[in-house]
Design a protein around this motif. Structure first.
Motif, PDB file in Angstrom:
ATOM      1  N   ALA A   1       0.837  -1.203   0.000  1.00 35.86           N
ATOM      2  CA  ALA A   1       0.000   0.000   0.000  1.00 35.86           C
ATOM      3  C   ALA A   1       0.872   1.254   0.000  1.00 35.86           C
ATOM      4  CB  ALA A   1      -0.927  -0.012   1.207  1.00 35.86           C
ATOM      5  N   GLN A   2       1.931   1.220   0.790  1.00 34.84           N
ATOM      6  CA  GLN A   2       2.857   2.361   0.842  1.00 34.84           C
ATOM      7  C   GLN A   2       3.541   2.545  -0.513  1.00 34.84           C
ATOM      8  OE1 GLN A   2       6.024   1.885   3.668  1.00 34.84           O
ATOM      9  NE2 GLN A   2       6.585   4.045   3.596  1.00 34.84           N
ATOM     10  N   LYS A   3       3.919   1.441  -1.155  1.00 31.60           N
ATOM     11  CA  LYS A   3       4.566   1.524  -2.473  1.00 31.60           C
ATOM     12  C   LYS A   3       3.618   2.130  -3.498  1.00 31.60           C
ATOM     13  CE  LYS A   3       6.767  -1.293  -6.010  1.00 31.60           C
ATOM     14  NZ  LYS A   3       5.914  -1.040  -7.156  1.00 31.60           N
ATOM     15  N   LYS A   4       2.357   1.713  -3.457  1.00 32.80           N
ATOM     16  CA  LYS A   4       1.374   2.254  -4.399  1.00 32.80           C
ATOM     17  C   LYS A   4       1.210   3.753  -4.182  1.00 32.80           C
ATOM     18  CE  LYS A   4      -3.254   1.251  -6.094  1.00 32.80           C
ATOM     19  NZ  LYS A   4      -4.442   0.410  -5.917  1.00 32.80           N
ATOM     20  N   LYS A   5       1.133   4.176  -2.933  1.00 34.97           N
ATOM     21  CA  LYS A   5       0.997   5.596  -2.615  1.00 34.97           C
ATOM     22  C   LYS A   5       2.216   6.378  -3.103  1.00 34.97           C
ATOM     23  CE  LYS A   5       0.659   8.656   1.374  1.00 34.97           C
ATOM     24  NZ  LYS A   5       0.660   8.712   2.841  1.00 34.97           N
ATOM     25  N   LEU A   6       3.406   5.825  -2.878  1.00 34.73           N
ATOM     26  CA  LEU A   6       4.630   6.503  -3.304  1.00 34.73           C
ATOM     27  C   LEU A   6       4.757   6.532  -4.824  1.00 34.73           C
ATOM     28  CD1 LEU A   6       7.161   5.222  -0.626  1.00 34.73           C
ATOM     29  CD2 LEU A   6       6.137   7.493  -0.805  1.00 34.73           C
ATOM     30  N   ASP A   7       4.247   5.494  -5.499  1.00 38.18           N
ATOM     31  CA  ASP A   7       4.256   5.511  -6.966  1.00 38.18           C
ATOM     32  C   ASP A   7       3.380   6.646  -7.500  1.00 38.18           C
ATOM     33  OD1 ASP A   7       6.001   3.410  -7.223  1.00 38.18           O
ATOM     34  OD2 ASP A   7       4.429   1.891  -7.464  1.00 38.18           O
ATOM     35  N   HIS A   8       2.228   6.862  -6.864  1.00 33.25           N
ATOM     36  CA  HIS A   8       1.367   7.983  -7.280  1.00 33.25           C
ATOM     37  C   HIS A   8       2.070   9.323  -7.035  1.00 33.25           C
ATOM     38  CE1 HIS A   8      -2.145   5.728  -8.362  1.00 33.25           C
ATOM     39  NE2 HIS A   8      -2.167   5.097  -7.192  1.00 33.25           N
ATOM     40  N   GLN A   9       2.732   9.433  -5.897  1.00 35.45           N
ATOM     41  CA  GLN A   9       3.463  10.673  -5.616  1.00 35.45           C
ATOM     42  C   GLN A   9       4.580  10.884  -6.624  1.00 35.45           C
ATOM     43  OE1 GLN A   9       4.858  10.462  -1.581  1.00 35.45           O
ATOM     44  NE2 GLN A   9       2.877  11.050  -0.712  1.00 35.45           N
ATOM     45  N   LEU A  10       5.259   9.804  -6.987  1.00 31.02           N
ATOM     46  CA  LEU A  10       6.339   9.903  -7.968  1.00 31.02           C
ATOM     47  C   LEU A  10       5.795  10.363  -9.318  1.00 31.02           C
ATOM     48  CD1 LEU A  10       9.321   9.412  -8.705  1.00 31.02           C
ATOM     49  CD2 LEU A  10       8.671   7.069  -9.291  1.00 31.02           C
ATOM     50  N   ALA A  11       4.658   9.819  -9.726  1.00 31.73           N
ATOM     51  CA  ALA A  11       4.065  10.228 -11.002  1.00 31.73           C
ATOM     52  C   ALA A  11       3.693  11.711 -10.963  1.00 31.73           C
ATOM     53  CB  ALA A  11       2.836   9.379 -11.297  1.00 31.73           C
ATOM     54  N   ASP A  12       3.116  12.166  -9.843  1.00 32.60           N
ATOM     55  CA  ASP A  12       2.769  13.587  -9.709  1.00 32.60           C
ATOM     56  C   ASP A  12       4.010  14.471  -9.769  1.00 32.60           C
ATOM     57  OD1 ASP A  12       0.113  12.927  -9.511  1.00 32.60           O
ATOM     58  OD2 ASP A  12       0.077  13.030  -7.305  1.00 32.60           O
ATOM     59  N   LEU A  13       5.052  14.040  -9.081  1.00 35.45           N
ATOM     60  CA  LEU A  13       6.290  14.831  -9.077  1.00 35.45           C
ATOM     61  C   LEU A  13       6.933  14.870 -10.459  1.00 35.45           C
ATOM     62  CD1 LEU A  13       7.844  13.800  -5.650  1.00 35.45           C
ATOM     63  CD2 LEU A  13       6.845  15.996  -6.273  1.00 35.45           C
ATOM     64  N   LYS A  14       6.831  13.775 -11.204  1.00 34.13           N
ATOM     65  CA  LYS A  14       7.391  13.773 -12.564  1.00 34.13           C
ATOM     66  C   LYS A  14       6.608  14.728 -13.467  1.00 34.13           C
ATOM     67  CE  LYS A  14       9.771   9.393 -12.696  1.00 34.13           C
ATOM     68  NZ  LYS A  14       9.982   8.137 -13.401  1.00 34.13           N
ATOM     69  N   LYS A  15       5.283  14.794 -13.282  1.00 35.96           N
ATOM     70  CA  LYS A  15       4.489  15.745 -14.053  1.00 35.96           C
ATOM     71  C   LYS A  15       4.894  17.175 -13.716  1.00 35.96           C
ATOM     72  CE  LYS A  15       0.345  12.891 -14.486  1.00 35.96           C
ATOM     73  NZ  LYS A  15      -1.067  12.735 -14.060  1.00 35.96           N
ATOM     74  N   LYS A  16       5.060  17.436 -12.415  1.00 39.77           N
ATOM     75  CA  LYS A  16       5.476  18.779 -12.000  1.00 39.77           C
ATOM     76  C   LYS A  16       6.859  19.111 -12.545  1.00 39.77           C
ATOM     77  CE  LYS A  16       2.878  19.063  -7.686  1.00 39.77           C
ATOM     78  NZ  LYS A  16       2.961  19.131  -6.213  1.00 39.77           N
ATOM     79  N   GLU A  17       7.732  18.123 -12.564  1.00 41.93           N
ATOM     80  CA  GLU A  17       9.082  18.344 -13.092  1.00 41.93           C
ATOM     81  C   GLU A  17       9.037  18.707 -14.570  1.00 41.93           C
ATOM     82  OE1 GLU A  17      13.370  16.010 -13.426  1.00 41.93           O
ATOM     83  OE2 GLU A  17      11.517  14.851 -13.266  1.00 41.93           O
ATOM     84  N   SER A  18       8.209  17.980 -15.321  1.00 44.62           N
ATOM     85  CA  SER A  18       8.124  18.285 -16.754  1.00 44.62           C
ATOM     86  C   SER A  18       7.545  19.683 -16.976  1.00 44.62           C
ATOM     87  CB  SER A  18       7.288  17.231 -17.475  1.00 44.62           C
ATOM     88  OG  SER A  18       5.951  17.280 -17.041  1.00 44.62           O
ATOM     89  N   LEU A  19       6.553  20.072 -16.168  1.00 42.52           N
ATOM     90  CA  LEU A  19       5.998  21.421 -16.295  1.00 42.52           C
ATOM     91  C   LEU A  19       7.041  22.481 -15.947  1.00 42.52           C
ATOM     92  CD1 LEU A  19       2.443  20.936 -14.745  1.00 42.52           C
ATOM     93  CD2 LEU A  19       3.036  21.244 -17.153  1.00 42.52           C
ATOM     94  N   LEU A  20       7.817  22.230 -14.921  1.00 45.85           N
ATOM     95  CA  LEU A  20       8.859  23.192 -14.539  1.00 45.85           C
ATOM     96  C   LEU A  20       9.954  23.289 -15.597  1.00 45.85           C
ATOM     97  CD1 LEU A  20       9.153  22.475 -10.705  1.00 45.85           C
ATOM     98  CD2 LEU A  20       8.167  24.484 -11.806  1.00 45.85           C
ATOM     99  N   LYS A  21      10.277  22.149 -16.222  1.00 48.90           N
ATOM    100  CA  LYS A  21      11.278  22.189 -17.297  1.00 48.90           C
ATOM    101  C   LYS A  21      10.759  22.991 -18.486  1.00 48.90           C
ATOM    102  CE  LYS A  21      13.963  18.066 -16.279  1.00 48.90           C
ATOM    103  NZ  LYS A  21      14.434  16.757 -16.744  1.00 48.90           N
ATOM    104  N   GLU A  22       9.466  22.833 -18.776  1.00 49.73           N
ATOM    105  CA  GLU A  22       8.880  23.636 -19.852  1.00 49.73           C
ATOM    106  C   GLU A  22       8.918  25.115 -19.495  1.00 49.73           C
ATOM    107  OE1 GLU A  22       4.945  22.271 -20.716  1.00 49.73           O
ATOM    108  OE2 GLU A  22       5.620  20.260 -21.253  1.00 49.73           O
ATOM    109  N   ASP A  23       8.640  25.443 -18.240  1.00 46.80           N
ATOM    110  CA  ASP A  23       8.714  26.841 -17.802  1.00 46.80           C
ATOM    111  C   ASP A  23      10.123  27.387 -17.924  1.00 46.80           C
ATOM    112  OD1 ASP A  23       6.027  26.997 -17.283  1.00 46.80           O
ATOM    113  OD2 ASP A  23       6.233  26.675 -15.106  1.00 46.80           O
ATOM    114  N   ILE A  24      11.115  26.561 -17.607  1.00 48.10           N
ATOM    115  CA  ILE A  24      12.510  27.008 -17.738  1.00 48.10           C
ATOM    116  C   ILE A  24      12.827  27.333 -19.186  1.00 48.10           C
ATOM    117  CG2 ILE A  24      14.910  26.216 -17.603  1.00 48.10           C
ATOM    118  CD1 ILE A  24      14.139  24.706 -15.059  1.00 48.10           C
TER     119      ILE A  24
END
Length: 127
Positions: free
Chosen positions: A68-91
Motif C-alpha cells: 500500500a505504501q509503495k502504491k501511494k509513493l508511486d502515485h506521488q512519484l508520477a505527480d512529481l514527474k508531471k510537476k518536473e516536466s511542467l517546470l522544465k517547460e517553464d525554464i
C-alpha cells in the motif's frame, strides 16, 4: 462372594509367571513413555505450528502495508514527474524574451510605450 474367591486363590511362584509379570510391568512403562513422548511431541508441534502461523500472518500484514505504501509513493512519484516536466517547460519558456515580456504584461500589468492594459475578469474565477 467374589472377594472371598480372590483371597483363597494363591499365585504360582514360577519363573514363567515372574517373567510374565515383569513383561507386563515393562510394557506398562513403555506405554507410559510412549504417551509422554507423544504428548511432548504434540505440544512441541502445536507450539511450532502456532509460531509459524503467527509469523506468516504478521509477515502478510507487513507485506500488505508495504505494498500500500509503495502504491501511494508511486502515485506521488508520477505527480512529481508531471510537476518536473511542467517546470522544465517553464525554464525553456523563461529563456525566451518574448514570453517574459508577455508574462510581465499579463501578471504584473507592465506595458509597452503607448500601450493601454484592460483587465477583463474571467468567468471561472467569479463562479
Amino acid at each position: 462372594m467374589g472377594a472371598d474367591l480372590n483371597k483363597n486363590v494363591s499365585r504360582i511362584q514360577t519363573t514363567y509367571v515372574e517373567q510374565q509379570e515383569y513383561a507386563e510391568i515393562a510394557s506398562a512403562r513403555k506405554r507410559k513413555l510412549v504417551l509422554r513422548r507423544l504428548s511432548v511431541f504434540f505440544v512441541f508441534a502445536s507450539l511450532l505450528s502456532y509460531l509459524m502461523i503467527s509469523s506468516h500472518i504478521s509477515q502478510t500484514d507487513k507485506l500488505e502495508a508495504k505494498l500500500a505504501q509503495k502504491k501511494k509513493l508511486d502515485h506521488q512519484l508520477a505527480d512529481l514527474k508531471k510537476k518536473e516536466s511542467l517546470l522544465k517547460e517553464d525554464i525553456v519558456k523563461l529563456n525566451d524574451d518574448d514570453y517574459i515580456g508577455k508574462l510581465a504584461r499579463k501578471e504584473y500589468f507592465f506595458s509597452k510605450k503607448d500601450e493601454v492594459i484592460f483587465n477583463i475578469p474571467d468567468d471561472n474565477k467569479e463562479n
